[in-house]
Scaffold this active site. Structure first.
Site, PDB file in Angstrom:
ATOM      1  N   HIS A 117       0.861  -1.193   0.000  1.00  0.00           N
ATOM      2  CA  HIS A 117       0.000   0.000   0.000  1.00  0.00           C
ATOM      3  C   HIS A 117       0.893   1.237   0.000  1.00  0.00           C
ATOM      4  CE1 HIS A 117      -3.942   2.022   1.147  1.00  0.00           C
ATOM      5  NE2 HIS A 117      -3.047   3.004   1.242  1.00  0.00           N
ATOM      6  N   TYR A 213       0.390  18.960   0.878  1.00  0.00           N
ATOM      7  CA  TYR A 213       1.666  18.337   0.524  1.00  0.00           C
ATOM      8  C   TYR A 213       1.673  17.925  -0.947  1.00  0.00           C
ATOM      9  CZ  TYR A 213       5.019  14.616  -0.291  1.00  0.00           C
ATOM     10  OH  TYR A 213       6.003  13.842  -0.853  1.00  0.00           O
ATOM     11  N   GLU A 364     -11.625   4.097   5.883  1.00  0.00           N
ATOM     12  CA  GLU A 364     -10.543   4.829   6.559  1.00  0.00           C
ATOM     13  C   GLU A 364     -11.210   5.940   7.376  1.00  0.00           C
ATOM     14  OE1 GLU A 364      -6.333   7.164   5.489  1.00  0.00           O
ATOM     15  OE2 GLU A 364      -7.675   6.539   3.878  1.00  0.00           O
ATOM     16  N   HIS A 389      -6.605   0.168   4.296  1.00  0.00           N
ATOM     17  CA  HIS A 389      -6.880   0.713   5.634  1.00  0.00           C
ATOM     18  C   HIS A 389      -7.939  -0.103   6.382  1.00  0.00           C
ATOM     19  CE1 HIS A 389      -4.208   4.095   5.116  1.00  0.00           C
ATOM     20  NE2 HIS A 389      -4.790   4.380   3.970  1.00  0.00           N
TER      21      HIS A 389
END
EC number: 3.5.4.4
Length: 525
Positions: A117, A213, A364, A389
């Site tokens: 992942h 980011y 998630e 997740h």
């Protein structure tokens, strides 16, 4: 049978059942008997945990003892003295501590199998991004309204009064201190420049910074020549961290050239393919890499349908390298899998039906009985190969049973789950109960480059120290490595070859580690 004999039979059966229940519930007559029963119960419970079926060799037991000695001391010191347990603290604060531990050094040396992942824009270190990529020609930067640096490769500078583009090379030269400039640039991009556990009050605010980011680096890293080198650097770093195989989620679309040419998904796939093949020729011990196309879950239904069709074409054309399709991005505010159902069912309604493998991010989230955690239902019904997740899986017992019955592994990314606000103390991770019951689990690192983690070793360490118990070490770590091969999307033939390569490296690792410990073994004896 007569009525009389039937009544007798029922009476006798009832008495036997009553007597057995009484015997089972009867108090134990001695402390020794009680302790025997207690030990038996604890052993039975422990026999169900992940790694319990692993039988260690004598050499492995030596290594296990050393890891356990450190682990038990850390746990006991914290528990008995009521001090902070650093392995479960915010990664912002625990990282330097982790790097000094014996267990972390062993995990670094340990062949960990595969990382299943990972995302394309956060797999190589920020040190490389700053010290290599930003030193290229035509790399520009601008400061947005939040004083965050955005990076792009440009031939023509677009007019933008809100973010004035300047050549990075010029800004670096004018700074008067190149090292200080590079350090500032790295801190500006890094997710770990502040403590996300205390900095952000909600999951949504965490994701605002996380998405920032990607906005900061995509204009730099999607430049095709840089992406080629960035991916190559990532392979180098994963191999140096003793990871032998990766499965990477990538958008594939949008790699560009300096003249403005924007490439399609097949170009992106072939970029990864050529670099991977070159890397494997240079390092035959590296098992390989494969690619999953990741769509963004805020796109229109028509756009996702088009991506599914492209994924089908790539899967037909590159079956040994292209794995399938996923949808990524924060689940809570964005569209559910059900929203895209027509697009996701498209392969199965073809004549004949086409099996496009899915690798869905699902649940998630900390919420329950919402369209977000119900993404699990759709992921399972759409035959997802693994679940990304799956943080809320344990809240749904039938989903959990169905996933285990079908061998659908959960890709657990413990540091990511903490940094993105799902759990503060990793010992309270939602999936600990599944690990305690040997559910199909793999450990991965999600976006390690964004928060300056090692490719996989930091996540393995956190898993060892926080997701399993005080008396568990090498059996757990070894099982995780084996799981990463078993639940990978490699073919059965590839898995056999991969396990053989991994086993060779594992045996060498154990022998070398025990040799290095011999002076300490003598000290303890």
């Amino acid at each position: 049978m007569s009525s009389f004999s039937t009544h007798n039979f029922v009476a006798i059966a009832t008495f036997v059942c009553w007597f057995c229940c009484l015997a089972t519930a009867a108090p134990l007559t001695s402390k020794a008997a009680y302790l025997l029963k207690r030990n038996s119960l604890i052993e039975e419970d422990a026999s169900r945990k992940l790694g319990a079926k692993i039988v260690l060799t004598n050499e492995e037991k030596v290594l296990d003892d050393f890891i356990l000695a450190e682990k038990r001391k850390l746990i006991d010191d914290s528990r008995l003295n009521q001090t902070e347990y650093m392995p479960a603290a915010s990664f912002y604060r625990s990282k330097d501590f982790i790097d000094t531990t014996f267990a972390y050094k062993i995990i670094q040396d340990m062949p960990k199998g595969g990382a299943l992942h990972l995302h394309d824009l956060a797999i190589a270190s920020l040190d490389w991004v700053v010290k290599n990529a930003t030193y290229r020609d035509n790399v520009y930067m601008c400061m947005d309204k939040d004083n965050d640096v955005n990076l792009r490769v440009l031939q023509l500078i677009p007019p933008d009064p809100f973010c004035v583009w300047k050549l990075v090379a010029t800004e670096r030269a004018n700074s008067g201190d190149v090292e200080a400039f590079d350090d500032w640039l790295k801190k500006n991009i890094s997710y770990l420049s502040t403590d996300p556990v205390t900095q952000y009050a909600t999951v949504d605010s965490v994701w605002v910074r996380f998405n920032k980011y990607f906005a900061q680096v995509i204009g730099l890293l999607f430049y095709a020549p840089i992406m080629r080198d960035y991916y190559r650097q990532a392979l180098e770093e994963f191999r140096a961290d003793n990871v032998q195989y990766i499965e990477l989620r990538s958008q594939l679309f949008g790699f560009f050239e300096l003249d403005g040419t924007v490439h399609d998904a097949e170009f992106g796939l072939n970029l990864y393919k050529s670099v991977t093949e070159e890397f494997q020729r240079e390092y035959p011990d590296f098992i390989g890499a494969k690619i999953i196309l990741s769509g963004l879950r805020f796109k229109s239904q028509e756009e996702i349908l088009n991506e599914v069709k492209i994924a089908m074409d790539l899967h037909k054309k590159y079956p040994d390298f292209f794995l399938g399709y996923d949808l990524v991005g924060q689940e809570d505010p964005n569209f559910s899998l059900l929203h895209y159902l027509d697009a996701l069912l498209y392969p199965s309604i073809q004549n004949p039906p086409y099996r496009l493998p899915y690798f869905f991010h699902a649940a998630e989230t900390n919420w329950q009985e919402t369209e977000v955690d119900y993404n699990l239902a759709d992921a399972l019904l759409l035959n997802t190969t693994r679940v990304g997740h799956g943080f809320a899986l344990i809240k749904h017992p039938r989903f959990t049973e169905l996933a285990k019955e079908n061998g659908v592994a959960v890709e657990v990314n413990p540091i990511s789950n903490q940094i993105l606000g799902l759990v503060r103390d990793v010992r309270n991770h939602a999936l600990v109960p599944l690990i305690a019951d040997d559910y199909p689990i793999v450990i991965s690192s999600d976006d390690p480059g964004a928060w300056e983690a090692s490719p996989l070793s930091h996540d393995f360490y956190v898993a060892l120290m926080d997701l399993c118990g005080r008396d568990t070490a090498l059996t757990f770590l070894k099982q995780l490595a084996l799981n990463s091969i078993r639940y990978s999307a490699m073919s059965d033939t590839e898995k056999v070859a991969a396990k053989a390569k991994w086993t060779t490296q594992w045996d060498k690792f154990v022998k070398t580690s025990v040799e290095g410990l011999k002076p300490h073994i003598n000290d303890r004896s």
